[in-house]
Design a protein around this motif. Structure first.
Motif, mmCIF file in Angstrom:
data_model
loop_
_atom_site.group_PDB
_atom_site.id
_atom_site.type_symbol
_atom_site.label_atom_id
_atom_site.label_comp_id
_atom_site.label_asym_id
_atom_site.label_seq_id
_atom_site.Cartn_x
_atom_site.Cartn_y
_atom_site.Cartn_z
ATOM 1 N N HIS A 101 0.843 -1.190 0.000
ATOM 2 C CA HIS A 101 0.000 0.000 0.000
ATOM 3 C C HIS A 101 0.884 1.249 0.000
ATOM 4 O O HIS A 101 2.031 1.212 0.450
ATOM 5 N N TYR B 255 0.905 5.442 1.140
ATOM 6 C CA TYR B 255 0.250 6.450 1.972
ATOM 7 C C TYR B 255 0.874 7.814 1.637
ATOM 8 O O TYR B 255 2.092 7.935 1.436
ATOM 9 N N TRP C 127 -4.377 1.589 -2.302
ATOM 10 C CA TRP C 127 -4.232 0.173 -1.940
ATOM 11 C C TRP C 127 -3.312 -0.520 -2.940
ATOM 12 O O TRP C 127 -3.102 -0.065 -4.052
ATOM 13 N N SER D 129 -13.673 8.763 2.103
ATOM 14 C CA SER D 129 -13.843 7.749 3.139
ATOM 15 C C SER D 129 -13.695 8.399 4.507
ATOM 16 O O SER D 129 -12.830 9.266 4.697
ATOM 17 N N SER E 295 -10.246 10.589 4.913
ATOM 18 C CA SER E 295 -9.159 10.305 3.980
ATOM 19 C C SER E 295 -9.749 10.102 2.599
ATOM 20 O O SER E 295 -10.962 9.936 2.439
ATOM 21 N N GLN F 196 -9.427 7.728 -0.818
ATOM 22 C CA GLN F 196 -8.913 6.476 -1.385
ATOM 23 C C GLN F 196 -8.705 6.687 -2.887
ATOM 24 O O GLN F 196 -9.659 6.932 -3.625
ATOM 25 N N THR G 95 -7.922 5.615 -6.550
ATOM 26 C CA THR G 95 -8.055 4.411 -7.374
ATOM 27 C C THR G 95 -7.369 4.557 -8.731
ATOM 28 O O THR G 95 -7.104 3.546 -9.390
#
Length: 489
Positions: free
Chosen positions: A47, A49, A70, A102, A110, A112, A114
């Motif tokens: 992952h 961050y 992710w 999210s 946060s 996410q 994609t």
């Protein structure tokens, strides 16, 4: 009566309500423009961050949010970035990301991520590059380093690179192991050549070199190839501004074939790779060495030609020397004759001019004298007209002053002083001014305003005593009266 307490919620209930509200209000994914900051990748999980930032016109942060990619999405994004030439996703990169909102009760808000559009990042890098070029041209810095002369010979080199970079190793091997035996003197100033701290690191290395710049002929900035995003530091204005104004020539070999960085454009000399820089330096020295060898080879011939030429030149000088005194004497005689003729003509012209000037002056003298006499008469007339008035004023001032003196003398006359109650004491015609000079039998003359009294000091003292006793006797009759009253009692 006790009032009912207000309704309360647990923290998890409140934050759960916020999460459900966000899920309901933002159910879709959204494309967002932002800058990557604090990028890090989890070790085994895969992952990524990061933080997403938005900055204002002055560089201040106006918005900030945490983000996560992710592992599966991150692997696909990295493959697309590498294929497009952008390189690895890193801090400082501008991106256009597809995000979902999210919210977690423990970890807060946060995004996410994609997907990320690599073409947007390429466009931002190109925009930054064009802005830097335009600003350098506007401020007159674009060609400053190119205008510096390249020293000859070019042997003392200050190198900015990473010590472990493969490009630096290739450069040093080619430079020092050249087949011509050309010698170079190098000093490495290590710097970070990729990543978000590249600009500060390279500027710090340039500052260290500047403190010892008298020991170097040029600065060489080299690194190996890389993705476009890894080289964006060499398009930043701060680094290019320092390099453009640097006092030593800068030779760049950034190591990418497709595009030139702004640093390549403003450097004195730019080459594609570190090995190309080494070849350029070697070729420069080899050309200089070949030129020196050619001069060495031609030197005997040149000296021989000079010797023959000097012999012929000396023979010609000897021949000319024999003829030179006679020619010089003839020239000087002709020059003396010309000067004598010019002197005679000049003297006659000067004499005529002087005579003419004297004649004009003689003609002007009578009129000047008449004008001067008239002027003096006019001045005397003005003075004569003011003389009576001046005499009158002077007579009045003198009369007034004489009156003041007369009054002062009159007031100072002894008769006036005596009339105010004063007296003059004298003895034998000498005025006495102190009591110590008076004796008892000395004849005294006392002068008053209404007459003169003759006496002695003794008679005056006696008169004073009689006067005191008389005044005392006139006051005593009251006491006997007082005694009579006492007897009556």
């Amino acid at each position: 009566m006790v009032e009912d307490s207000p309704r309360s919620f647990s923290l998890s209930e409140l934050l759960g309500s916020v999460r459900r509200c966000l899920d309901h209000s933002f159910p879709h994914r959204y494309w967002v423009r932002a800058e990557v900051s604090d990028f890090r990748q989890a070790g085994q999980q895969g992952h990524a961050y990061l933080e997403l930032l938005e900055k204002g016109a002055r560089g201040e942060v106006v918005a900030r949010v945490r983000g996560v990619i992710w592992a599966q999405a991150y692997a696909e994004i990295q493959r697309r970035f590498v294929r497009s030439g952008v390189g690895q996703l890193a801090s400082g990169m501008s991106i256009l990301a597809l995000v979902g909102i999210s919210f977690h009760e423990q970890y807060g808000l946060s995004l996410q991520i994609t997907d990320i559009d690599p073409s947007y990042s390429l466009g931002e890098i190109a925009r930054l590059r064009l802005e830097t070029i335009a600003r350098l041209r506007k401020e007159g810095l674009y060609d400053m380093n190119k205008e510096l002369p390249l020293p000859c010979p070019l042997q003392r080199l200050a190198i900015i690179s990473s010590a472990t970079a493969a490009g630096y190793g290739d450069f040093m091997r080619q430079l020092h192991d050249n087949s011509y035996g050309v010698q170079f003197y190098t000093a490495l100033f290590t710097a970070q050549m990729q990543g978000e701290h590249t600009t500060e690191s390279v500027i710090a290395a340039l500052d260290r070199i500047d403190r010892h710049r008298e020991h170097f002929d040029a600065v060489v900035i080299i690194r190996g190839g890389g993705a476009v995003s890894e080289l964006r530091a060499f398009d930043e204005y701060r680094l290019c501004e320092v390099c453009a104004q640097y006092p030593l020539p800068i030779i760049s070999g950034i190591g990418h074939e497709r595009d030139e960085s702004v640093l390549d454009l403003i450097a004195h000399t730019s080459l594609k790779t570190p090995t190309a820089v080494a070849a350029f330096l070697i070729d420069t020295q080899v050309e200089l060495l070949a030129h020196l060898q050619e001069i060495q080879r031609r030197l005997p011939e040149i000296l021989q030609r000079l010797s023959l030429g000097r012999g012929q030149y000396l023979q010609g000088l000897i021949t000319r020397l024999q003829l030179a005194p006679r020619e010089h004497l003839e020239r000087e005689l002709r020059r003396g004759e010309r000067l004598q003729a010019r002197l005679q003509i000049g003297a006659r012209a000067y004499l005529q001019s002087t005579r003419h000037t004297l004649r004009l002056q003689m003609e002007r003298i009578p009129s000047i004298l008449r004008y001067r006499v008239q002027e003096m008469r006019h001045s005397l007339s003005r003075l004569a007209s003011t003389l009576p008035l001046l005499l009158t004023h002077r007579l009045e001032r003198e009369s007034t002053q004489l009156g003041h003196w007369e009054q002062a003398i009159r007031l100072s006359h002894p008769d006036n002083i005596l009339s105010r109650g004063f007296s003059i004491i004298s003895s034998a015609g000498t005025i006495l001014t102190s009591s110590t000079s008076v004796t008892t039998d000395m004849p005294l003359e006392l002068r008053f305003h209404d007459g003169i009294v003759h006496a002695t000091a003794e008679s005056i003292q006696r008169a004073q005593q009689d006067k005191k006793s008389t005044s005392r006797g006139s006051s005593q009759p009251s006491r006997p009266v007082e005694d009579e009253h006492e007897g009556a009692k």
